[in-house]
Design a protein around this motif. Structure first.
Motif, PDB file in Angstrom:
ATOM      1  N   VAL A   1       0.848  -1.309   0.095  1.00 29.53           N
ATOM      2  CA  VAL A   1       0.036   0.045  -0.077  1.00 29.53           C
ATOM      3  C   VAL A   1       0.949   1.122   0.028  1.00 29.53           C
ATOM      4  O   VAL A   1       0.425   2.193  -0.759  1.00 29.53           O
ATOM      5  CB  VAL A   1      -0.870   0.018   1.212  1.00 29.53           C
ATOM      6  N   LYS A   2       1.982   1.288   0.606  1.00 32.57           N
ATOM      7  CA  LYS A   2       2.730   2.448   0.843  1.00 32.57           C
ATOM      8  C   LYS A   2       4.175   1.965   1.147  1.00 32.57           C
ATOM      9  O   LYS A   2       4.625   0.880   1.678  1.00 32.57           O
ATOM     10  CB  LYS A   2       2.383   3.079   1.953  1.00 32.57           C
ATOM     11  N   ILE A   3       5.344   2.639   0.392  1.00 36.51           N
ATOM     12  CA  ILE A   3       6.597   2.381   0.423  1.00 36.51           C
ATOM     13  C   ILE A   3       7.361   3.582   1.247  1.00 36.51           C
ATOM     14  O   ILE A   3       7.123   4.736   0.602  1.00 36.51           O
ATOM     15  CB  ILE A   3       7.271   1.846  -0.687  1.00 36.51           C
ATOM     16  N   SER A   4       8.073   3.251   2.261  1.00 34.55           N
ATOM     17  CA  SER A   4       8.819   4.353   2.951  1.00 34.55           C
ATOM     18  C   SER A   4      10.268   4.208   2.448  1.00 34.55           C
ATOM     19  O   SER A   4      10.845   3.380   3.252  1.00 34.55           O
ATOM     20  CB  SER A   4       8.518   4.562   4.547  1.00 34.55           C
ATOM     21  N   ASP A   5      10.607   4.979   1.700  1.00 34.42           N
ATOM     22  CA  ASP A   5      12.012   5.021   1.340  1.00 34.42           C
ATOM     23  C   ASP A   5      13.026   5.455   2.501  1.00 34.42           C
ATOM     24  O   ASP A   5      14.192   4.958   2.476  1.00 34.42           O
ATOM     25  CB  ASP A   5      12.432   5.867   0.117  1.00 34.42           C
ATOM     26  N   ASP A   6      12.436   6.190   3.224  1.00 33.89           N
ATOM     27  CA  ASP A   6      13.524   7.166   4.036  1.00 33.89           C
ATOM     28  C   ASP A   6      14.037   5.971   5.168  1.00 33.89           C
ATOM     29  O   ASP A   6      15.087   6.169   5.673  1.00 33.89           O
ATOM     30  CB  ASP A   6      13.112   8.309   4.661  1.00 33.89           C
ATOM     31  N   ASN A   7      13.104   5.117   5.739  1.00 37.65           N
ATOM     32  CA  ASN A   7      13.375   4.280   6.862  1.00 37.65           C
ATOM     33  C   ASN A   7      13.244   2.699   6.513  1.00 37.65           C
ATOM     34  O   ASN A   7      13.099   1.880   7.258  1.00 37.65           O
ATOM     35  CB  ASN A   7      12.742   4.474   8.099  1.00 37.65           C
ATOM     36  N   ASP A   8      13.073   2.476   5.070  1.00 34.42           N
ATOM     37  CA  ASP A   8      13.025   0.990   4.628  1.00 34.42           C
ATOM     38  C   ASP A   8      11.938   0.157   5.093  1.00 34.42           C
ATOM     39  O   ASP A   8      12.179  -0.872   5.329  1.00 34.42           O
ATOM     40  CB  ASP A   8      14.215   0.277   4.782  1.00 34.42           C
TER      41      ASP A   8
ATOM     42  N   ASN B   1      -7.028  -5.397   7.291  1.00 33.14           N
ATOM     43  CA  ASN B   1      -5.919  -5.546   8.026  1.00 33.14           C
ATOM     44  C   ASN B   1      -4.675  -5.082   7.017  1.00 33.14           C
ATOM     45  O   ASN B   1      -4.347  -5.221   6.053  1.00 33.14           O
ATOM     46  CB  ASN B   1      -5.707  -6.746   8.417  1.00 33.14           C
ATOM     47  N   GLU B   2      -3.878  -4.096   7.889  1.00 33.75           N
ATOM     48  CA  GLU B   2      -2.661  -3.676   7.137  1.00 33.75           C
ATOM     49  C   GLU B   2      -1.400  -3.732   8.369  1.00 33.75           C
ATOM     50  O   GLU B   2      -1.683  -3.853   9.216  1.00 33.75           O
ATOM     51  CB  GLU B   2      -2.723  -2.248   6.888  1.00 33.75           C
ATOM     52  N   VAL B   3      -0.368  -4.428   7.834  1.00 29.48           N
ATOM     53  CA  VAL B   3       1.026  -4.516   8.625  1.00 29.48           C
ATOM     54  C   VAL B   3       2.104  -3.792   7.899  1.00 29.48           C
ATOM     55  O   VAL B   3       2.347  -3.721   6.803  1.00 29.48           O
ATOM     56  CB  VAL B   3       1.183  -5.996   8.507  1.00 29.48           C
ATOM     57  N   THR B   4       2.666  -3.238   8.874  1.00 30.13           N
ATOM     58  CA  THR B   4       4.007  -2.718   8.534  1.00 30.13           C
ATOM     59  C   THR B   4       5.220  -3.758   8.895  1.00 30.13           C
ATOM     60  O   THR B   4       5.465  -4.011  10.043  1.00 30.13           O
ATOM     61  CB  THR B   4       4.443  -1.192   9.372  1.00 30.13           C
ATOM     62  N   ILE B   5       5.968  -3.784   7.738  1.00 29.79           N
ATOM     63  CA  ILE B   5       7.323  -4.681   7.716  1.00 29.79           C
ATOM     64  C   ILE B   5       8.330  -4.037   7.265  1.00 29.79           C
ATOM     65  O   ILE B   5       8.230  -2.901   6.392  1.00 29.79           O
ATOM     66  CB  ILE B   5       7.015  -5.994   7.247  1.00 29.79           C
ATOM     67  N   LYS B   6       9.662  -4.687   7.585  1.00 30.63           N
ATOM     68  CA  LYS B   6      10.630  -3.955   7.031  1.00 30.63           C
ATOM     69  C   LYS B   6      10.738  -4.652   5.613  1.00 30.63           C
ATOM     70  O   LYS B   6      10.467  -5.531   5.099  1.00 30.63           O
ATOM     71  CB  LYS B   6      12.058  -4.233   7.700  1.00 30.63           C
TER      72      LYS B   6
END
Length: 110
Positions: free
Chosen positions: A72-79, A89-94
């Motif tokens: 859904v979203k990619i955060s480039d600054d903190n991988d 349900n949404e999950v944040t992973i490295k």
């Protein structure tokens, strides 16, 4: 008693080419180590870095923990990436934990 000591001392004579054989053996071990351990691991690391850089929003991925979801979203600054497992349900992973990018439509077939 001195008879045995002199025989043991006489039998322990050094060979002339012992040092060169040792260098050849170490060289062979280095070549085996390179081709069987280092080179395949370097290829895997390179392939994984390519996979991580090619991920984009909307890709369906498989994580090393067994989670399958859509990015859904990619955060480039903190991988970190945000995965939608389903509508609720949404999950944040490295990014490092993504093992494969699945073909489109894989989530619907599960």
């Amino acid at each position: 008693m001195s008879l045995f000591i002199s025989e043991a001392h006489a039998a322990g004579g050094s060979s002339a080419g012992g040092g060169m054989e040792m260098f050849i053996m170490l060289g062979m071990f280095a070549v085996i180590f390179y081709f069987m351990i280092y080179r395949p691991q370097a290829k895997r690391v390179k392939a994984h870095k390519t996979l991580m850089s090619s991920m984009s929003k909307g890709d369906e991925v498989l994580s090393s923990g067994g989670l399958v979801g859509k990015i859904v979203k990619i955060s480039d600054d903190n991988d970190y990436i945000l995965l939608a497992l389903n509508e609720n349900n949404e999950v944040t992973i490295k990014k490092d934990f993504v093992t494969a990018v699945l073909p489109k439509g894989s989530l619907k077939s599960l």
